[in-house]
Write a protein that holds these residues in place. Structure first.
Motif, PDB file in Angstrom:
ATOM      1  N   CYS A 253     -29.080 -16.946  -6.590  1.00  0.00           N
ATOM      2  CA  CYS A 253     -28.202 -17.647  -7.234  1.00  0.00           C
ATOM      3  C   CYS A 253     -26.759 -16.839  -6.919  1.00  0.00           C
ATOM      4  CB  CYS A 253     -28.171 -17.932  -8.884  1.00  0.00           C
ATOM      5  SG  CYS A 253     -26.679 -18.615  -9.658  1.00  0.00           S
ATOM      6  N   PHE A 254     -25.830 -17.822  -6.222  1.00  0.00           N
ATOM      7  CA  PHE A 254     -24.540 -16.930  -5.775  1.00  0.00           C
ATOM      8  C   PHE A 254     -23.706 -16.272  -6.740  1.00  0.00           C
ATOM      9  CE2 PHE A 254     -23.062 -21.291  -4.101  1.00  0.00           C
ATOM     10  CZ  PHE A 254     -22.918 -21.859  -5.206  1.00  0.00           C
TER      11      PHE A 254
ATOM     12  N   HIS B  41     -30.983  -7.121  -5.659  1.00  0.00           N
ATOM     13  CA  HIS B  41     -32.064  -8.362  -5.791  1.00  0.00           C
ATOM     14  C   HIS B  41     -33.395  -7.915  -5.413  1.00  0.00           C
ATOM     15  CE1 HIS B  41     -31.780  -8.955  -1.611  1.00  0.00           C
ATOM     16  NE2 HIS B  41     -32.629 -10.169  -1.484  1.00  0.00           N
ATOM     17  N   ASP B  42     -34.261  -9.081  -5.687  1.00  0.00           N
ATOM     18  CA  ASP B  42     -35.711  -8.833  -5.080  1.00  0.00           C
ATOM     19  C   ASP B  42     -35.998  -9.147  -3.701  1.00  0.00           C
ATOM     20  OD1 ASP B  42     -38.388  -8.449  -4.893  1.00  0.00           O
ATOM     21  OD2 ASP B  42     -39.002  -9.239  -6.829  1.00  0.00           O
ATOM     22  N   PRO B  43     -35.974  -8.458  -2.684  1.00  0.00           N
ATOM     23  CA  PRO B  43     -36.065  -8.757  -1.626  1.00  0.00           C
ATOM     24  C   PRO B  43     -37.517  -9.234  -1.044  1.00  0.00           C
ATOM     25  CG  PRO B  43     -35.707  -6.486  -1.290  1.00  0.00           C
ATOM     26  CD  PRO B  43     -35.751  -6.986  -2.915  1.00  0.00           C
ATOM     27  N   THR B  44     -38.505  -9.094  -1.862  1.00  0.00           N
ATOM     28  CA  THR B  44     -40.000  -9.133  -1.504  1.00  0.00           C
ATOM     29  C   THR B  44     -40.512 -10.519  -1.766  1.00  0.00           C
ATOM     30  OG1 THR B  44     -40.649  -8.253  -3.961  1.00  0.00           O
ATOM     31  CG2 THR B  44     -40.354  -6.656  -2.181  1.00  0.00           C
TER      32      THR B  44
ATOM     33  N   GLN C 243     -35.800 -15.888  -6.755  1.00  0.00           N
ATOM     34  CA  GLN C 243     -35.397 -14.737  -7.332  1.00  0.00           C
ATOM     35  C   GLN C 243     -35.439 -15.043  -8.895  1.00  0.00           C
ATOM     36  OE1 GLN C 243     -33.680 -11.528  -6.260  1.00  0.00           O
ATOM     37  NE2 GLN C 243     -35.073 -12.401  -4.488  1.00  0.00           N
ATOM     38  N   GLY C 244     -36.303 -14.226  -9.601  1.00  0.00           N
ATOM     39  CA  GLY C 244     -36.795 -14.653 -11.002  1.00  0.00           C
ATOM     40  C   GLY C 244     -36.887 -16.057 -11.092  1.00  0.00           C
ATOM     41  N   PRO C 245     -36.536 -16.732 -12.193  1.00  0.00           N
ATOM     42  CA  PRO C 245     -37.174 -18.002 -12.590  1.00  0.00           C
ATOM     43  C   PRO C 245     -36.363 -19.211 -11.249  1.00  0.00           C
ATOM     44  CG  PRO C 245     -35.100 -17.291 -13.951  1.00  0.00           C
ATOM     45  CD  PRO C 245     -35.357 -16.216 -13.187  1.00  0.00           C
ATOM     46  N   ASP C 246     -35.383 -18.724 -10.494  1.00  0.00           N
ATOM     47  CA  ASP C 246     -34.927 -19.617  -9.531  1.00  0.00           C
ATOM     48  C   ASP C 246     -35.756 -19.691  -8.165  1.00  0.00           C
ATOM     49  OD1 ASP C 246     -32.579 -19.852 -11.060  1.00  0.00           O
ATOM     50  OD2 ASP C 246     -31.621 -18.351 -10.371  1.00  0.00           O
TER      51      ASP C 246
ATOM     52  N   CYS D 292     -28.884 -14.567 -12.971  1.00  0.00           N
ATOM     53  CA  CYS D 292     -30.313 -14.642 -12.784  1.00  0.00           C
ATOM     54  C   CYS D 292     -30.776 -13.084 -13.269  1.00  0.00           C
ATOM     55  CB  CYS D 292     -30.591 -14.668 -11.337  1.00  0.00           C
ATOM     56  SG  CYS D 292     -32.162 -14.157 -10.830  1.00  0.00           S
ATOM     57  N   PRO D 293     -31.973 -12.842 -14.034  1.00  0.00           N
ATOM     58  CA  PRO D 293     -32.330 -11.731 -14.469  1.00  0.00           C
ATOM     59  C   PRO D 293     -32.802 -10.875 -13.436  1.00  0.00           C
ATOM     60  CG  PRO D 293     -34.017 -13.508 -14.864  1.00  0.00           C
ATOM     61  CD  PRO D 293     -32.768 -14.255 -14.527  1.00  0.00           C
TER      62      PRO D 293
END
Length: 175
Positions: free
Chosen positions: A16-17, A86-89, A94-97, A163-164
């Motif tokens: 999410c930007f 962020h989570d690049p894996t 990304q989280g719930p998105d 986003c969490p």
């Protein structure tokens, strides 16, 4: 806005930007960040809208494009921050998105950026995450600014959705 002649551009997708823009501005304002815009890139639809991108049918990612002064902050430092915030894996998430519009991607603007992105990706894979990475390193195509109400969204809507997965992770310096 008058920009220095040495201004460079970097483009990142990390979910999410709104949160991506917020974190980059918070961390780099006064430290080389000259401007930042949220928008859409990486798809095949001209003049995409938020609604069309969220449908997952345009191929575009929600992204952040920054203009920066390379004498104050290096592209490599921006890349390291991108991997920390962020989570690049996770693929298309990304989280719930969930969806391809939330993918992790570095959109390079020249050969030097491509080389740096691949080198930093390799380092963070081995030294920080120690698992497969979902981050794509791909040429920047046409950029489309998001609608005005998305720009500086979390500044203008302090209680807005964040986003969490967007927070600064702590890692040792890259070797």
């Amino acid at each position: 806005m008058s920009l220095p002649e040495t201004t460079e551009k970097a483009t990142f997708a990390a979910g999410c930007f709104w949160g991506v823009e917020h974190l980059f501005r918070k961390h780099f304002t006064g430290k080389g960040l000259l401007d930042a815009r949220v928008g859409y890139i990486g798809g095949d639809t001209a003049h995409p809208t938020y609604r069309s991108v969220c449908s997952g049918t345009t191929g575009h990612a929600e992204a952040l494009q920054v203009l920066y002064n390379p004498s104050e902050v290096t592209y490599e430092k921006l890349l390291e921050f991108f991997f920390q915030m962020h989570d690049p894996t996770t693929v298309d998430r990304q989280g719930p998105d969930v969806g391809s519009q939330y993918r992790s991607a570095i959109f390079f603007h020249n050969d030097k950026q491509e080389e740096a992105a691949k080198a930093v990706l390799e380092k963070v894979t081995k030294q920080w995450y120690k698992t497969d990475m979902a981050t794509q390193v791909i040429p920047a195509g046409e950029w489309w600014d998001a609608e005005d109400y998305h720009q500086l969204y979390l500044d203008n809507n302090p209680g807005g959705y964040e986003c969490p997965s967007h927070y600064l992770r702590t890692f040792p310096p890259l070797a």
